[in-house]
Design a protein around this motif. Structure first.
Motif, PDB file in Angstrom:
ATOM      1  N   HIS A  93       0.845  -1.195   0.000  1.00  0.00           N
ATOM      2  CA  HIS A  93       0.000   0.000   0.000  1.00  0.00           C
ATOM      3  C   HIS A  93       0.882   1.247   0.000  1.00  0.00           C
ATOM      4  O   HIS A  93       1.643   1.486   0.935  1.00  0.00           O
ATOM      5  CB  HIS A  93      -0.908  -0.016   1.230  1.00  0.00           C
ATOM      6  CG  HIS A  93      -1.793   1.178   1.329  1.00  0.00           C
ATOM      7  ND1 HIS A  93      -2.810   1.432   0.442  1.00  0.00           N
ATOM      8  CD2 HIS A  93      -1.801   2.197   2.211  1.00  0.00           C
ATOM      9  CE1 HIS A  93      -3.408   2.551   0.780  1.00  0.00           C
ATOM     10  NE2 HIS A  93      -2.809   3.038   1.848  1.00  0.00           N
ATOM     11  N   GLN A 115       1.547   5.217   0.254  1.00  0.00           N
ATOM     12  CA  GLN A 115       0.989   6.392   0.921  1.00  0.00           C
ATOM     13  C   GLN A 115       1.966   7.552   0.796  1.00  0.00           C
ATOM     14  O   GLN A 115       3.178   7.347   0.776  1.00  0.00           O
ATOM     15  CB  GLN A 115       0.775   6.119   2.411  1.00  0.00           C
ATOM     16  CG  GLN A 115      -0.200   5.024   2.710  1.00  0.00           C
ATOM     17  CD  GLN A 115      -0.294   4.815   4.202  1.00  0.00           C
ATOM     18  OE1 GLN A 115      -0.782   5.691   4.915  1.00  0.00           O
ATOM     19  NE2 GLN A 115       0.179   3.686   4.683  1.00  0.00           N
ATOM     20  N   LYS A 116       1.411   8.756   0.757  1.00  0.00           N
ATOM     21  CA  LYS A 116       2.249   9.949   0.759  1.00  0.00           C
ATOM     22  C   LYS A 116       3.150   9.908   1.983  1.00  0.00           C
ATOM     23  O   LYS A 116       2.769   9.407   3.033  1.00  0.00           O
ATOM     24  CB  LYS A 116       1.399  11.217   0.783  1.00  0.00           C
ATOM     25  CG  LYS A 116       0.531  11.413  -0.443  1.00  0.00           C
ATOM     26  CD  LYS A 116       1.328  11.824  -1.640  1.00  0.00           C
ATOM     27  CE  LYS A 116       0.379  12.124  -2.799  1.00  0.00           C
ATOM     28  NZ  LYS A 116       1.051  12.586  -3.970  1.00  0.00           N
ATOM     29  N   GLU A 148       0.047   5.955  -9.500  1.00  0.00           N
ATOM     30  CA  GLU A 148      -0.103   6.340  -8.105  1.00  0.00           C
ATOM     31  C   GLU A 148      -1.474   5.919  -7.565  1.00  0.00           C
ATOM     32  O   GLU A 148      -1.579   5.394  -6.457  1.00  0.00           O
ATOM     33  CB  GLU A 148       0.095   7.846  -7.972  1.00  0.00           C
ATOM     34  CG  GLU A 148       0.268   8.302  -6.564  1.00  0.00           C
ATOM     35  CD  GLU A 148       0.655   9.777  -6.485  1.00  0.00           C
ATOM     36  OE1 GLU A 148       1.153  10.162  -5.423  1.00  0.00           O
ATOM     37  OE2 GLU A 148       0.450  10.538  -7.453  1.00  0.00           O
ATOM     38  N   CYS A 203      -1.990   3.134  -4.515  1.00  0.00           N
ATOM     39  CA  CYS A 203      -2.591   3.622  -3.278  1.00  0.00           C
ATOM     40  C   CYS A 203      -3.861   2.865  -2.920  1.00  0.00           C
ATOM     41  O   CYS A 203      -4.448   3.093  -1.866  1.00  0.00           O
ATOM     42  CB  CYS A 203      -2.916   5.109  -3.398  1.00  0.00           C
ATOM     43  SG  CYS A 203      -1.451   6.142  -3.344  1.00  0.00           S
ATOM     44  N   ARG A 223      -6.219   0.223  -1.440  1.00  0.00           N
ATOM     45  CA  ARG A 223      -6.110  -0.668  -0.283  1.00  0.00           C
ATOM     46  C   ARG A 223      -6.948  -1.914  -0.529  1.00  0.00           C
ATOM     47  O   ARG A 223      -7.930  -1.885  -1.256  1.00  0.00           O
ATOM     48  CB  ARG A 223      -6.601   0.040   0.977  1.00  0.00           C
ATOM     49  CG  ARG A 223      -5.749   1.227   1.336  1.00  0.00           C
ATOM     50  CD  ARG A 223      -6.088   1.806   2.684  1.00  0.00           C
ATOM     51  NE  ARG A 223      -7.489   1.704   3.034  1.00  0.00           N
ATOM     52  CZ  ARG A 223      -8.199   2.661   3.622  1.00  0.00           C
ATOM     53  NH1 ARG A 223      -7.629   3.806   3.918  1.00  0.00           N
ATOM     54  NH2 ARG A 223      -9.458   2.485   3.931  1.00  0.00           N
ATOM     55  N   TYR A 241      -9.141   4.031  -1.552  1.00  0.00           N
ATOM     56  CA  TYR A 241      -7.886   4.678  -1.904  1.00  0.00           C
ATOM     57  C   TYR A 241      -7.439   5.547  -0.743  1.00  0.00           C
ATOM     58  O   TYR A 241      -8.252   6.066   0.010  1.00  0.00           O
ATOM     59  CB  TYR A 241      -8.055   5.569  -3.148  1.00  0.00           C
ATOM     60  CG  TYR A 241      -8.304   4.781  -4.399  1.00  0.00           C
ATOM     61  CD1 TYR A 241      -7.252   4.262  -5.127  1.00  0.00           C
ATOM     62  CD2 TYR A 241      -9.593   4.541  -4.844  1.00  0.00           C
ATOM     63  CE1 TYR A 241      -7.470   3.535  -6.279  1.00  0.00           C
ATOM     64  CE2 TYR A 241      -9.826   3.817  -5.998  1.00  0.00           C
ATOM     65  CZ  TYR A 241      -8.763   3.314  -6.704  1.00  0.00           C
ATOM     66  OH  TYR A 241      -8.980   2.600  -7.843  1.00  0.00           O
ATOM     67  N   SER A 242      -6.138   5.729  -0.599  1.00  0.00           N
ATOM     68  CA  SER A 242      -5.631   6.554   0.493  1.00  0.00           C
ATOM     69  C   SER A 242      -5.391   7.996   0.071  1.00  0.00           C
ATOM     70  O   SER A 242      -5.109   8.833   0.903  1.00  0.00           O
ATOM     71  CB  SER A 242      -4.334   5.962   1.035  1.00  0.00           C
ATOM     72  OG  SER A 242      -3.343   5.992   0.047  1.00  0.00           O
TER      73      SER A 242
END
Length: 172
Positions: free
Chosen positions: A6, A8-9, A149, A153, A155, A160-161
């Motif tokens: 996963h 993530q920023k 991206e 991202c 999950r 989405y995150s």
């Protein structure tokens, strides 16, 4: 069953060259790719193999394998994106210990596809066929390239995150 990493920023992208590295005349262009990734909200850690290139490869098979192995087991590196493909990645596969590698995205195409297949088959962790780091150096990626991206991202629970701007609006 395939397990999905996963993205993530704020996470760290490890850049290693398991095939071709970046010749010195292209270092400035490659640094732009790293800067653009940082502007997108990610940390970037480049290995030594990225900055060298000789006779169709970045380093010896052992050096390339060791650097990749380190990045795949290091808790401070969350995902891997090579600078680009090449021709000789297959030389490193026999030197990798897949049983200790962590669940991380590996994103790329071209020669990187050999690594994507081997990693997924040996570990059960998903990989992604998509842009290499150099392909992400543009100020604004095209709609297709930008999808890397959004996909990474995603999950496993179906959410989405992050939100990404695409076309005439936002996509979740």
């Amino acid at each position: 069953m395939i397990q999905y990493p996963h993205l993530q920023k704020g996470q760290t992208i490890g850049v290693t060259a398991p095939s071709s590295g970046v010749q010195s005349s292209l270092h400035e262009m490659f640094q732009l790719s790293c800067e653009r990734m940082k502007r997108r909200g990610y940390e970037v850690t480049c290995g030594d193999t990225v900055w060298q290139q000789e006779k169709a490869k970045s380093a010896s098979a052992i050096e390339r394998a060791n650097e990749l192995q380190y990045m795949m087991t290091c808790g401070e590196i969350d995902h891997i994106i090579p600078p680009w493909g090449g021709q000789l990645l297959i030389e490193v596969l026999e030197h990798l210990n897949f049983s200790v590698m962590q669940k991380k995205w590996i994103l790329g195409y071209s020669d990187t596809s050999a690594l994507l297949l081997a990693f997924t088959l040996k570990t059960g962790f998903a990989t992604a066929h998509g842009p290499n780091l150099v392909d992400l150096r543009g100020e604004e990626p095209d709609q297709v390239t930008a999808m890397w991206e959004q996909i990474l991202c995603f999950r496993e629970d179906g959410h989405y995150s992050i939100f990404l701007y695409v076309s005439k609006g936002m996509a979740a």
